[in-house]
Each structure stands twice: as C-alpha cells, then as structure tokens.
Design an enzyme around this catalytic site. Structure first.
Site, short mmCIF file in Angstrom:
data_model
loop_
_atom_site.label_atom_id
_atom_site.label_comp_id
_atom_site.label_asym_id
_atom_site.label_seq_id
_atom_site.Cartn_x
_atom_site.Cartn_y
_atom_site.Cartn_z
N LYS A 150 -69.21 74.63 -5.01
CA LYS A 150 -68.49 74.05 -3.88
C LYS A 150 -69.05 72.67 -3.62
O LYS A 150 -70.21 72.39 -3.94
CB LYS A 150 -68.68 74.91 -2.64
CG LYS A 150 -67.61 74.73 -1.60
CD LYS A 150 -66.43 75.62 -1.88
CE LYS A 150 -65.30 75.40 -0.93
NZ LYS A 150 -64.27 76.45 -1.08
N ASP A 170 -60.03 71.84 -0.55
CA ASP A 170 -60.42 72.76 0.52
C ASP A 170 -60.00 72.01 1.80
O ASP A 170 -59.14 71.12 1.72
CB ASP A 170 -61.93 73.06 0.46
CG ASP A 170 -62.33 74.28 1.30
OD1 ASP A 170 -62.20 75.41 0.81
OD2 ASP A 170 -62.74 74.12 2.47
N1 GLU Z 1 -61.10 75.98 -1.74
C1 GLU Z 1 -60.46 77.16 -2.24
C2 GLU Z 1 -61.33 78.37 -2.00
O1 GLU Z 1 -62.01 78.43 -1.00
C3 GLU Z 1 -59.95 76.99 -3.67
C4 GLU Z 1 -60.95 76.58 -4.67
C5 GLU Z 1 -60.36 76.26 -6.06
O2 GLU Z 1 -59.16 76.33 -6.25
O3 GLU Z 1 -61.17 75.95 -6.93
O4 GLU Z 1 -61.34 79.33 -2.73
#
Ligand code: GLU
Length: 449
Positions: A129, A169
């Site tokens: 992340k 996100d």
């Molecule tokens: N931000 C999204 C999550 O919390 C998607 C992340 C992504 O697609 O890599 O899962």
C-alpha cells in the site's frame, strides 16, 4: 489462555512496542492475530519458524519527499509512502491513498490488511500500500498532475509489473492513475501496462475495474443474505461515503432490488427516503467533484442534508460502510441493531471499530469484514493485470461474471473456514485464517524469507 493465545499476545505487545504511535496498524494486527490461536495449535511449525512475527514486519518500507508547486507558484512539500508488505503470493499489490490524514501507520494498516485480502482473492498477488498526506481537495487538475509527476519521479524505482503494482484508493482515481502512468512511462521508456491498475479504458484499463469494489461488496452481502434464506430485494440499505466504492455499491444494490436511502461525505449525510438518484449523485461527485450537500440542494425537497451527525442512526436492514476506517463505532452498531439491521458488509477498509464488530456478532447480524467484502476491487485489478499480460480485452459482461464468481469463492472460503474452525458464521475469523494460512504456507516453502 491457551499457549498459542499467550504467544500471540506477546507478539502483539511486541508489534505495539516496535511500531509506536500507529494505532490503526495495531488495530489491524490485533484483529488478525486475535483469530490465529487455533491455527497455531494445529501448526506448531509456524511457531517454530516465527511466521507470525515475520508476517507482521513489512518486507520493505519507503518514505520520500514530494516537492511540488501550486498554480500561484508556491512551493509545497508532502511525504510519500510505499509499504511493500508481503510478496509470497505475487508482486506487491495495493492502492495509493492521497489524504491529509495519511501517516506511515495508516499505510501499514492498509498494507497489512491487503496481504490477507489479496490472498483470499486467489489472484496470486502479494500485498502493499502507498500514498501521501497530499490533500487533493480543491486542487486544480494541473496541481494534481504536478504532484503525481513528482510522486512518481521517486516511486518509479520500486515498481514494476512483476515487482509492485499500485492502483487507486481514497483520493486516487482515474485522473491520478493517468498522470502517474504517464510519468512512469516517460522515466522508464517502457510501456509497461501491468505496472498500475485502474487505468483508462483506452490505454490498458479493464472494464468493470471502476465498478468492482462497490459491485463486489454488494455481491458479498447478497451471498451472506442467501445463506440466511434472504436476498437484497426489498431491503432498505444505508451506504456511507459517496466516492467510487459507495457510488457503485448504490448502483448494484439498486439493480438487485434494494433501496438505498442515504449516503455521506466528511461533512455529513443525505437522507433520501425514496431512494438515491444515482445519475445526479454521479454528476455531482464524478463530474463536478462536489459535495453531498449539493446533491440535497439539487434534489429539492426529496432529500435532506444533515451536517455532522451519524448516518447509522437511519433505520435500515442492510448497512454498507464504504467511507473510511473507524467510521462506525459501538453506539452506531447498537443503533443499527436496534433498528433491525440483518447484514453489514464493509466496502471500506476497517470501517467498523472492534467494539462495533463485537456488537454485530453478539446480535447475530451477518458481518462481512472489509478484507473479504471489499476484495472485489483488487481482484478485478488482478483481472486487469491478466488482460495486460495477454494483451487481451474482455467484455463488461464476461468480466462482471468473473467478479461475481470471485466474490462467491471468497464468501464460501471465509464461511467454510469459519465452520472448519468451529465458529460458523464468523466471517472475520474465516477470512483472517484463510488468508493467513495461504501466506504462511508459501513462506514456509520458500525458506527463511
Ligand atoms: N485500494 C483498493 C483496496 O483497498 C484496491 C487496490 C488495488 O486494486 O490494487 O483493496
């Protein structure tokens, strides 16, 4: 306390001590490790090999300066983060969050969640992340572009389609992914489509990725209702948030016969008892980047905007928290239970406090934690990566069907794992154990990593 529980509690104490002032990370670790006692009882080799301790430590964490210039020529400095948490099942995968409250602890909590979430999608992706304390609110397109270019100028060296694949996100959508991809391509001189997901449809993006988190959460809650002999048809639904996840949860719930009567943003909520007008909401949020108070104004007398108070006071039978972490507390959960809620699924990451989760579980409410219920977003990122690797493009219907099947599999995996461990209906335990075991087994197989 069993021997395993005592070991886990010592690990939690250690995580808290070694990662001070990161309460959300502590909360996420607490929630996962709190479920692992029976797993360690069954697998003493995980204890010997310190698998839990290793999983709690990110493989790599980067923090960097992001200087940029406002339209009026002022210099600003933000902080960028990428926490590459675990790559046992595939390249690090997870979104970027741009929000003024973002700290290293926020990104670590999200990265930790992502490890287990990504494991249970079955897509062979690791967890990571990133993000920044940059506040995109009120910024012009040019300012956002300059910020994204500066952010990627540092981040690009850690990325790669087989290494680390960010996405969106909170605060990072199609516009930002475009600017980030453009800068990555310029710096590396590679058209590496699979290095970011959530791309535009004309340049490597996948159909259904935009809708996927909200649709997936809706599919998940439908599955939980199905187990109880119910469906979404005729349910009164409250959905917090009004960003990408909330908008497409509203869309799918409505298609499946539920009536969504409220949504929100950080300033308050709108109550629209006849059902949210989705076209108007999309126009305001996606096109004009406005607020839900504008929605209430333009809806005339049909909807009421309420500033500052909790959306969870509104009576409903299904609740989908799709805004942000810890937005639903114990009092909110009690209000929902006394108003007759039967199912809650988290579209956001960790929106319910631990006390709220306990209230739902004690009351027998079907509760789908984010790492299972919102996994449709990242799972569809996995589908985007598949299409990028094979230079293929799938239709909307085909991709949506795949998403539906993935959400069913995740539901069944969490449900069956909870049964196997003697706590039927506990999706928190089921999802945590199912995700953990996959990652732990891969770690055991790969030597001391
Ligand atoms: N931000 C999204 C999550 O919390 C998607 C992340 C992504 O697609 O890599 O899962």
């Amino acid at each position: 306390m069993s021997k395993s529980d005592a070991q886990l509690s010592a690990i939690i104490d250690d995580v808290v001590r070694r990662n001070p002032a990161e309460p959300e990370f502590h909360q996420a670790v607490h929630e996962v490790l709190g479920c692992l006692g029976p797993v360690l009882d069954k697998h003493p080799e995980y204890v010997d090999q310190k698998v839990v301790e290793r999983i709690c430590e990110p493989e790599r964490q980067v923090m960097f300066r992001v200087p940029w210039m406002t339209d009026s020529g002022e210099v600003r400095v933000n902080r960028g983060f990428r926490v590459e948490f675990n790559s046992q099942l595939g390249p690090y995968k997870g979104g970027l969050r741009f929000h003024p409250t973002v700290t290293l602890g926020t990104i670590k909590f999200l990265g930790f969640e992502q490890v287990f979430k990504n494991a249970i999608t079955g897509q062979r992706i690791g967890g990571g992340k990133g993000g920044s304390d940059f506040d995109p609110k009120g910024r012009s397109d040019n300012e956002v572009m300059r910020f994204c270019q500066s952010f990627m100028t540092e981040l690009y060296r850690y990325l790669g389609e087989h290494t680390d694949v960010p996405a969106g996100d909170i605060g990072v959508g199609g516009r930002e992914i475009g600017y980030l991809f453009g800068q990555y391509k310029r710096i590396t001189n590679r058209y590496e489509s699979g290095v970011l997901t959530g791309k535009g449809l004309g340049w490597g993006g996948a159909l259904v990725r935009t809708e996927a988190t909200g649709y997936g959460t809706t599919f998940f809650v439908s599955e939980m209702l199905k187990v109880r002999g119910r469906s979404l048809d005729g349910q009164t639904v409250v959905i917090s948030g009004s960003g990408n996840v909330a908008i497409y949860a509203i869309e799918k719930v409505t298609q499946l016969g539920g009536q969504v009567v409220a949504c929100s943003d950080s300033s308050g909520y709108v109550h629209d008892p006849k059902g949210i007008d989705l076209d108007l909401l999309k126009q305001i949020k996606e096109v004009e980047r406005g607020r839900v108070s504008d929605y209430a104004e333009r809806r005339g007398g049909a909807a009421k905007f309420v500033q500052g108070s909790s959306i969870w006071q509104i009576p409903c039978t299904v609740a989908l928290p799709c805004a942000t972490q810890n937005e639903l507390n114990e009092d909110d959960a009690r209000a929902l239970v006394s108003n007759g809620v039967i199912a809650v699924a988290e579209g956001a990451n960790m929106p319910s406090t631990p006390e709220a989760v306990k209230v739902f579980q004690d009351a027998g409410v079907a509760f789908g934690p984010g790492k299972a219920a919102n996994a449709g977003g990242v799972a569809t990122s996995g589908l985007e990566m598949q299409q990028n690797h094979s230079r293929d493009r799938w239709s909307f219907e085909y991709t949506e069907e795949k998403l539906l099947q993935i959400m069913r599999c995740i539901h069944n995996l969490a449900y069956e794992t909870a049964e196997e461990y003697g706590v039927p209906g506990d999706y928190v335990l089921g999802a945590n154990i199912a995700g953990f075991v996959q990652v732990a087994d891969a770690m055991m197989a790969m030597g001391l990593v």
